[in-house]
Design a protein around this motif. Structure first.
Motif, PDB file in Angstrom:
ATOM      1  N   SER A  35      -3.944  -3.896  -5.138  1.00 16.84           N
ATOM      2  CA  SER A  35      -3.459  -2.682  -4.066  1.00 16.84           C
ATOM      3  C   SER A  35      -3.951  -1.336  -4.548  1.00 16.84           C
ATOM      4  N   ASN A  64       0.706  -1.424  -0.161  1.00 16.02           N
ATOM      5  CA  ASN A  64       0.159  -0.127  -0.094  1.00 16.02           C
ATOM      6  C   ASN A  64       0.789   1.188  -0.022  1.00 16.02           C
ATOM      7  N   THR A  65       1.963   1.278   0.600  1.00 13.76           N
ATOM      8  CA  THR A  65       2.924   2.274   0.827  1.00 13.76           C
ATOM      9  C   THR A  65       3.461   2.914  -0.358  1.00 13.76           C
ATOM     10  N   ARG A  98      -7.380  -0.962  -2.959  1.00 15.82           N
ATOM     11  CA  ARG A  98      -7.314  -0.761  -1.655  1.00 15.82           C
ATOM     12  C   ARG A  98      -6.953   0.762  -1.289  1.00 15.82           C
ATOM     13  N   THR A  99      -6.154   1.418  -2.218  1.00 14.40           N
ATOM     14  CA  THR A  99      -5.864   2.774  -1.865  1.00 14.40           C
ATOM     15  C   THR A  99      -6.995   3.686  -2.274  1.00 14.40           C
ATOM     16  N   ASP A 100      -7.827   3.281  -2.896  1.00  9.74           N
ATOM     17  CA  ASP A 100      -9.031   4.019  -3.355  1.00  9.74           C
ATOM     18  C   ASP A 100     -10.109   3.101  -3.689  1.00  9.74           C
ATOM     19  N   THR A 148       2.233   2.033  -3.599  1.00  8.14           N
ATOM     20  CA  THR A 148       1.269   2.251  -4.346  1.00  8.14           C
ATOM     21  C   THR A 148       0.708   3.650  -4.135  1.00  8.14           C
ATOM     22  N   LYS A 149       0.274   4.096  -2.712  1.00 10.68           N
ATOM     23  CA  LYS A 149      -0.170   5.407  -2.605  1.00 10.68           C
ATOM     24  C   LYS A 149       1.098   6.377  -3.182  1.00 10.68           C
ATOM     25  N   THR A 152       0.405   6.824  -7.150  1.00 12.03           N
ATOM     26  CA  THR A 152      -1.023   7.406  -7.306  1.00 12.03           C
ATOM     27  C   THR A 152      -0.806   8.790  -7.228  1.00 12.03           C
TER      28      THR A 152
END
Length: 477
Positions: A449, A386-387, A452-454, A389-390, A393
């Protein structure tokens, strides 16, 4: 010294040239139908003398130049199509550049290839000394002779402008002629470049590519190289929408009875524009791929110290494309959709990611300096948590990320299939220890992933298709 056979062949060709050129000299300039008829008769005479006999002699430079002039200035569909087809057939029968031994090209013994170049043959370009007509003085006197670099760029721009607005029958015929002219010029560039590049790969003789027509075009001081490449991209986008936007109703006016009477002719032009427009799209892509292949060979030559100051400095086309796509997400979607070559589509997507996506945050001593992030497997690892990937984005729109992942996955599969068909087992991703199964797993993980971030992110139809394909591959294995 010229032998008796060569003298006899030259005498026969001079006689044929005199007879065929006489057909054009008899044309009546005030009667367009007579001009068309004489042009068709001339083209048939060239075909009969050069292509029909098994031992036909190649047409003289003057005859080829006249056929080319008909393609450039043709006012009717018959003349334009007939001259284009004749030029294509002549180049197949009498190539200017070729490999001297075809068996060597298919040999697995690693024998060096040899190149045969007939420098006296006519070519439709005039980029420098010794290129163009055999008689350069005659070429200069002839209005609208061979195409120079500026003329080539103007042709690309004209096609782009015409693709965005066609108002009359005459303009549509001119549009059709320009697209066929462009396709023929790309065929000439490709026929000159491909055998040279094949020999270069085995011999590392950079001179072969330095003297190629495509390299002389790009190195010309009469054009701006980056502007030409950007013009090619915009023209590609304009042409890719031509079939959907073209309707036969647009080619006639309700208030013009004379055009209504020629509806059959208008419809013929409309259907020809659709087909030839699609072929022009492919020709543009072949030109772009040719430039990227030249960039790749040039990079190899540079690492071996073969590039000199005289070769100049040129930004690789892939970098130009990535820069252009960065500022227009709509353009990104369209280019990835219409660009057919999977290897270069994958390279464009990877360079886009490498420029704007975050690198993996954890590096070990063993992974330092690794080129893994330059492969599709390396890109997928950027979405492993997640880290990271964020972080991606924040710099990259989620929609753009989905498009790049989906297109890169499709291209990766195509490249893998092509490698299997050609018996190549050391593909880039395999060299990094990744298999197709790993790529499929990591692709599905990447989209999870992203989701999960959005949680409100909408999965694009193309992305759904890529996920479904990856899941299908995993289930069959």
């Amino acid at each position: 010294m010229e032998g008796p056979k060569s003298k006899r062949r030259r005498s026969i060709r001079n006689g044929i040239e005199e007879n065929t050129m006489a057909i054009l000299d008899s044309s009546a300039p005030n009667d367009s139908q007579d001009v068309t008829d004489d042009g068709i008769a001339f083209l048939e005479a060239v075909r009969s003398s050069s292509l029909l006999p098994e031992d036909g002699t190649p047409p003289s430079c003057k005859m080829r130049a006249e056929v080319f002039q008909i393609l450039k200035d043709g006012k009717s569909i018959e003349l334009i199509m007939a001259s284009y087809q004749l030029l294509i057939e002549l180049d197949k029968r009498f190539p200017r550049v070729c490999l001297t031994d075809v068996n060597k090209a298919d040999s697995s013994m690693g024998e060096p290839l040899e190149l045969a170049v007939s420098k006296e043959d006519w070519v439709p370009f005039a980029f420098g000394t010794g290129v163009g007509y055999a008689d350069r003085d005659a070429a200069d006197e002839k209005a609208g002779g061979p195409i120079d670099s500026q003329g080539f760029q103007n042709l690309v721009q004209d096609i782009s402008n015409m693709a965005n607005g066609r108002d009359s029958q005459a303009e549509n015929i001119k549009f059709l002629g320009n697209m066929l002219l462009f396709q023929y010029l790309v065929n000439i560039l490709e026929g000159d470049f491909l055998p040279r590049n094949k020999v270069y790969e085995g011999t590392m003789k950079w001179t072969l590519l330095r003297e190629s027509l495509i390299n002389m075009l790009l190195a010309s001081r009469r054009i701006n190289y980056k502007s030409l490449m950007k013009d090619c991209l915009s023209t590609l986008l304009a042409l890719c929408h031509l079939p959907a936007g073209l309707r036969t109703d647009d080619l006639r006016s309700e208030n013009d009875a004379s055009i209504r009477q020629n509806e059959c002719c208008n419809n013929a032009v409309a259907f020809a524009l659709i087909e030839i427009g699609q072929d022009a799209c492919l020709a543009l892509q072949r030109l772009l791929v040719m430039v990227m292949e030249l960039d790749n060979s040039r990079k190899t030559a540079d690492t071996h110290g073969l590039i000199t100051r005289a070769d100049g400095v040129r930004t690789p086309l892939v970098e130009i494309i990535v820069d252009e796509l960065t500022y227009d997400s709509d353009m990104l979607s369209k280019i990835l959709q219409v660009f057919c070559d999977p290897r270069w589509k994958l390279d464009i997507a990877l360079q886009y990611f490498s420029k704007y996506a975050a690198k993996p945050s954890v590096h070990t001593r063993r992974s330092n300096g690794s080129t893994d992030d330059k492969t599709f497997s390396g890109v997928l690892k950027c979405f492993s948590n997640n880290t990271s990937t964020k972080s991606i984005t924040k710099k990259l729109n989620p929609v753009v990320a989905q498009l790049l992942l989906a297109h890169a996955f499709q291209a990766s599969i195509s490249v893998s299939l092509e490698s299997c068909d050609e018996g190549i087992s050391n593909s880039k991703d395999k060299a990094e220890g990744s298999s197709l199964m790993d790529i499929c797993k990591n692709l599905i993980s990447a989209f999870r992933s992203l989701r999960r971030t959005d949680e409100h992110m909408r999965i694009l139809p193309l992305a759904r298709e890529a996920i479904f394909t990856a899941a299908t591959i995993l289930s069959t294995k």
